[in-house]
Structures are given as structure tokens and as C-alpha cells.
Motif scaffolding. Sequence first.
Motif, PDB file in Angstrom:
ATOM      1  N   LYS A 147       0.810  -1.221   0.000  1.00 27.85           N
ATOM      2  CA  LYS A 147       0.000   0.000   0.000  1.00 27.85           C
ATOM      3  C   LYS A 147       0.845   1.275   0.000  1.00 27.85           C
ATOM      4  O   LYS A 147       0.321   2.355  -0.256  1.00 27.85           O
ATOM      5  N   THR A 148       2.132   1.167   0.296  1.00 28.47           N
ATOM      6  CA  THR A 148       3.005   2.359   0.289  1.00 28.47           C
ATOM      7  C   THR A 148       3.992   2.324  -0.866  1.00 28.47           C
ATOM      8  O   THR A 148       5.010   3.013  -0.841  1.00 28.47           O
ATOM      9  N   SER A 151       4.680   5.674  -1.914  1.00 28.25           N
ATOM     10  CA  SER A 151       4.756   6.639  -0.806  1.00 28.25           C
ATOM     11  C   SER A 151       6.149   6.829  -0.240  1.00 28.25           C
ATOM     12  O   SER A 151       6.307   7.531   0.760  1.00 28.25           O
ATOM     13  N   ASP A 169      -3.015   0.105   7.798  1.00 24.31           N
ATOM     14  CA  ASP A 169      -3.790   1.272   7.352  1.00 24.31           C
ATOM     15  C   ASP A 169      -3.680   2.421   8.342  1.00 24.31           C
ATOM     16  O   ASP A 169      -3.588   3.591   7.940  1.00 24.31           O
ATOM     17  N   ASP A 170      -3.706   2.104   9.636  1.00 26.07           N
ATOM     18  CA  ASP A 170      -3.590   3.153  10.664  1.00 26.07           C
ATOM     19  C   ASP A 170      -2.250   3.877  10.534  1.00 26.07           C
ATOM     20  O   ASP A 170      -2.191   5.109  10.605  1.00 26.07           O
ATOM     21  N   GLU A 173      -2.029   6.042   7.183  1.00 25.79           N
ATOM     22  CA  GLU A 173      -2.837   7.264   7.273  1.00 25.79           C
ATOM     23  C   GLU A 173      -2.167   8.296   8.166  1.00 25.79           C
ATOM     24  O   GLU A 173      -2.081   9.482   7.813  1.00 25.79           O
ATOM     25  N   ARG A 174      -1.659   7.855   9.323  1.00 29.35           N
ATOM     26  CA  ARG A 174      -1.052   8.793  10.274  1.00 29.35           C
ATOM     27  C   ARG A 174       0.235   9.393   9.704  1.00 29.35           C
ATOM     28  O   ARG A 174       0.472  10.601   9.821  1.00 29.35           O
ATOM     29  N   ARG A 176       1.264   9.670   6.521  1.00 30.46           N
ATOM     30  CA  ARG A 176       1.001  10.549   5.377  1.00 30.46           C
ATOM     31  C   ARG A 176       0.427  11.885   5.846  1.00 30.46           C
ATOM     32  O   ARG A 176       0.807  12.948   5.347  1.00 30.46           O
ATOM     33  N   GLN A 177      -0.506  11.814   6.797  1.00 25.48           N
ATOM     34  CA  GLN A 177      -1.092  13.046   7.307  1.00 25.48           C
ATOM     35  C   GLN A 177      -0.047  13.880   8.019  1.00 25.48           C
ATOM     36  O   GLN A 177      -0.042  15.120   7.906  1.00 25.48           O
TER      37      GLN A 177
END
Length: 323
Positions: A147-148, A151, A169-170, A173-174, A176-177
Motif C-alpha cells: 500500500k506504500t 509513498s 492502514d492506521d 494514514e497517520r 502521510r497526514q
Amino acid sequence: MSTLLFLKKEIQFIAAFFVIFLIGIGMIYSFAIAPPQNFEVDNLVILSRGATLQEVANQLHRERVISSPRIFARIVVLYGGEQGVQAGSYYFEKPENAFRIAERLIEGDQGLDPIRVTIPEGVTRDTIADLFSDKFERFNKNEFLVKTADSEGYLFPDTYFFFPDTTADDVIERMRQNFRDRTVEIYSVIESSDRSLQDIITMASIVEAEAYEFQDMRKIAGVLWKRLEIGMPLQVDVTFRYINGKGTFDLTYEDLALDSPYNTYVYTGLPPTPISNPGLDAIIATLDYVESDYLFFLADNSGTVHYSEDFEEHKRKKALYLQ
């Protein structure tokens, strides 16, 4: 019937009513509000996102946390409304009544202590995946890497706190944000630059690996941007860490000839992606670089960086400092 006898019967009736009332309250508490007798201690219950209140209540009943799904649902509505329950993993160390459990679910009090994870500047996705998979049972390393895939460079290195039930996923998301949050103050500078965000982060990932001190980062960024402008290959060793894991002193002539877009001796321009996830200093240094007459640099064994204006000077310093 005398007045005294009538009052006596009234008192007996009221007393009997209150006894029955208290018995009823006790039964309701015992069978609906008190924790079930078979309450499972040290129980971790995972409440899924999107579950309805009734589904949550039924799940808690199945997992022996509450006695009555119907009463529990009404308590939640009374406390916080239909949407009051927060998803997540809840740890129940010991029995608690329905009021307390409803309060915890509304407040998101999971009963878990967060785990501290520090991601150093300049590490790759693979290293990040290893750090998290060592600490979190539900973190799937392969899922994270898939998924990365696009990224690298945008997973911001920092100190994080995650609950023990954290998933890939947690983390994604953290991180990237956090990248967006930490770069927002310099985004106007990024947007006004004549270089793309991708180029800036890619260069920052190289600069991060080449220097420890901020001023050296700025000088090296200036040298590397200058090389690109004149069409000279970047010729940096640090990209080989991304190709085969080797550092400067491990490289062979065969390595330097490897056919890889990350081999900056063979291919001109920047690598196709960042080679790591740079910190804020490296990103700022890449934007606020120092222009100079230097075209070469090298770091000695102590980490001190030496700069040269031409190749002959560079060779002399290489012989002086790297022997």
C-alpha cells in the motif's frame, strides 16, 4: 375502622411497595446493568467501523461484556445518542457495569496504553515496516509495503504513539497526514519553486543521506542542483543503499556499472523516486540551498564534509582524507 388502623395499613402497603420496587430495581440491575457472571477478564473486543449500535450491543453480549443488549443500547442513546459509540479495540481488564462501558465507548476510552515508535530521518519503507511489525501484532508488513509502493519519501519520520491494535492502514494514514501537517508551513515555498514536489523530496532524500549537519545539507543540495543544471550526473553513492544496500566503502567497479535508474553514475537526472523518507531539515535545506562555486564534495571518516571546485582538487582531497 379507626384512623390509627387505617394509617397502619397505609404504611404497610407503602413499605411493601418499596420493597417490591427495590427488589425489581435489584433484579433489573443484576440481569441487565451489572456485568454478567461469566464476564471474561482481560478481554480485547474489536468494534468495527460502520457497525450499528444494536450490532455493537449484540457483539458485547456475545463476548460476555454486558448482560442485556437492549438495556445497554438504551443507556448509550441516553448518554450520547445513536452515533455515540466509537469504533476501535477495547480492553476489558475487569468487570464493569453497563453504564461505565457505555461511557467508555462514547468517549473512546479503549483501556489500552499507547506504544511509542520513533522513525529516524532517512529510513526506507522496509525499515519502517520492520519497526512496526516488531511492536504490533496486527500490523501486516506485506500489506504495508504494497500500500506504500508510491509513498517512499512521504512517510514522515517522527515519534508516534499507536495503540497495540494498530494496523498497516492506521500507520499509513497517520504518517502521510503527518507529512502534510509538517510541510504545510513551507508549502508556499514548494509551490513557488520551479521544481516539482517529487523532485524536491527525491533530492531531500539524497541530501538526508549525504550529511548530518543542516548547513552541510544546504551546501550539498546546492552542489547537486548545480550538477543537474549543467547536465552532469549526480554521481552519489547513497543511492546504492536503495539498489543493493551497499555504502560508499563497500562499492565495487561492478556496482558502479549496474544498470539501474537509481544508479546516478550511469543515469543522469534524479532517481525515479525518493530513496528514503527525509526529515524536515533536509526538505528545507533542499529548498533553501547554498549556491557556490563547488561542484564536488566528500565526507571523511569522521563525517566532516570537504568541498572542491574542480575534479583535480576533489581527487587531492580524496587522497588526503579517505586513505
